[in-house]
Design a protein around this motif. Sequence first.
Motif, mmCIF file in Angstrom:
data_model
loop_
_atom_site.group_PDB
_atom_site.id
_atom_site.type_symbol
_atom_site.label_atom_id
_atom_site.label_comp_id
_atom_site.label_asym_id
_atom_site.label_seq_id
_atom_site.Cartn_x
_atom_site.Cartn_y
_atom_site.Cartn_z
ATOM 1 N N ALA A 25 0.826 -1.210 0.000
ATOM 2 C CA ALA A 25 0.000 0.000 0.000
ATOM 3 C C ALA A 25 0.858 1.257 0.000
ATOM 4 N N GLN A 26 2.085 1.146 0.530
ATOM 5 C CA GLN A 26 3.010 2.267 0.551
ATOM 6 C C GLN A 26 4.025 2.204 -0.584
ATOM 7 N N ASN A 27 3.938 1.141 -1.410
ATOM 8 C CA ASN A 27 4.901 0.939 -2.499
ATOM 9 C C ASN A 27 6.333 1.018 -1.978
ATOM 10 N N TRP A 28 6.590 0.255 -0.916
ATOM 11 C CA TRP A 28 7.871 0.364 -0.214
ATOM 12 C C TRP A 28 8.417 -1.022 0.098
ATOM 13 N N GLY A 29 9.750 -1.145 0.022
ATOM 14 C CA GLY A 29 10.389 -2.400 0.378
ATOM 15 C C GLY A 29 9.818 -3.553 -0.429
ATOM 16 N N ALA A 30 9.584 -4.685 0.256
ATOM 17 C CA ALA A 30 9.046 -5.855 -0.419
ATOM 18 C C ALA A 30 7.693 -5.564 -1.051
ATOM 19 N N GLY A 31 6.967 -4.595 -0.509
ATOM 20 C CA GLY A 31 5.682 -4.225 -1.084
ATOM 21 C C GLY A 31 5.802 -3.637 -2.474
ATOM 22 N N SER A 32 6.927 -2.988 -2.782
ATOM 23 C CA SER A 32 7.097 -2.409 -4.116
ATOM 24 C C SER A 32 7.204 -3.506 -5.173
ATOM 25 N N VAL A 33 7.766 -4.657 -4.791
ATOM 26 C CA VAL A 33 7.829 -5.786 -5.722
ATOM 27 C C VAL A 33 6.411 -6.245 -6.067
ATOM 28 N N LEU A 34 5.570 -6.345 -5.044
ATOM 29 C CA LEU A 34 4.185 -6.761 -5.273
ATOM 30 C C LEU A 34 3.439 -5.737 -6.116
ATOM 31 N N ALA A 35 3.655 -4.444 -5.828
ATOM 32 C CA ALA A 35 2.964 -3.390 -6.579
ATOM 33 C C ALA A 35 3.365 -3.432 -8.055
ATOM 34 N N ASN A 36 4.648 -3.624 -8.314
ATOM 35 C CA ASN A 36 5.112 -3.705 -9.701
ATOM 36 C C ASN A 36 4.531 -4.930 -10.399
#
Length: 485
Positions: free
Chosen positions: A306-317
């Motif tokens: 949700a913050q497009n940060w860290g491991a979350g940015s991989v999921l967002a991409n």
Amino acid sequence: MTKVAAIIGGGVIGGAWAARFLLNGWDVRVFDPDPEAERKIGEVLGNARRALPSLSDHTMPAEGAISFHDTIAEAVAGASYIQESVPERMDIKHQTFTAINAACDKDAIIGSSTSSFTPTELSSEQQDKSRIMVCHPFNPVYLLPLVEVVGGSTAAPEAVEACMEILTSIGMKPLKIEKEILGHIADRLLESVWREGLWLVNDGVCTTEVLDDAIRYGFGLRWAQMGLFETYRIAGGEAGMLHFIGQFGPTMDWPLTHLMDTPELDDTLVKKIADQSDAQSGMYSIRELERIRDTNLVSMMRALKAQNWGAGSVLANYDAETKAALGEPDLSGLVRTVSRTVPLDWLDYNGHMNEARYLQAFGDATDRMMEIVGCDAEYIASGGSYFTAETHIRHIDEVSAGAEITVDTQVVLGAGKKMHLFHFMRASDGRLLATGEHMLIHVSLETRKAAPPAPHIEEKLVAIAKAHEALSVPEGMGRFVGQGR
């Protein structure tokens, strides 16, 4: 009765301590000779007021009052808890504790934020050592709960217990450390990683960014919810910790790191670790631990996404690429606006999808329809958007985690300032799970009032609405709560 805490030293740590107490209803009295202390702490408080209440599902206590004082004596007067956070120099520490002891209430708890010194060292020049102890926090103190509490051989046990009760009452996790040791526990672990990290950068093995990525995309996520030993217990499989040590213990003799001084893994130490691991986690099977781990990881990684940060940015991409691969939908009939799997963190206490997540899925469908008609991020940044004016959801059938769901959307009305949508949520077997009806109004973000959309938005919306006129009127459209079937 008003609770009063004194904060001696208002830097990064002291200011965050002030925020933690203040937002938990304590009056806070601050001493710091820095003329900018009030401004700096005020800015920290602004961040804390934004973040800390978000951790709770209940209203926090009424905020206390904060005051700034010219002397330590003024600051500690009437305080039942005192936290010292002055620079890590022993001479300054001794001077500070002498001034505190001379003026504070005789039963006040005195904690030190020191990451380096022991209670014995801190209290060595004080006649009354019984209330001085290490209370080492982690930044940001107003969010991270851990506090290492070390009473050593000098602090009175009853004072240590009183300290832990106070810290627990403000939402922290006081970790009682029975034995004095330089650096306590957490900083010793961090120090070992830091030292090895310096070597890896020094030797050209990696950059600082690559090293940080190794932590935040991998084992850092596991550590965040299971720590070190419980993580390795799972790595041992069904045989648990004994198997893990038996398999990987010999690697301690390999030159994998610059930190080669480790205790011998003899039978006594192996049994000690295995017994403690059983006491810690033995009530769960390995499969249960894996499921707990997986649920925690999903929740954390989705929060990071949700913050497009860290491991979350991989999921967002990944999500963005998957969405792009789908191409543009067919607009002549019902428009597929959502196609997804119900995630683990969408379940409620009944084991099925939380009612708020139905609204989230329909909200995502509405957002997708806005994108399709051209009301995308760029358009919204230019000053126009649609606001939802009314929503009606019908909950028709259950759905659980892991189920695949789709949402198809019908544009009932698209003219002028109005966009009337009707969503159908279905399971993979075709069952109708829920419907959502939404009326949206186009607004100017400058005036926050209804306004016509840009011509290209209206043209696209009108075209879709006209194509959808051939569709059947949705069953349930226009219903109200409690209406008979």
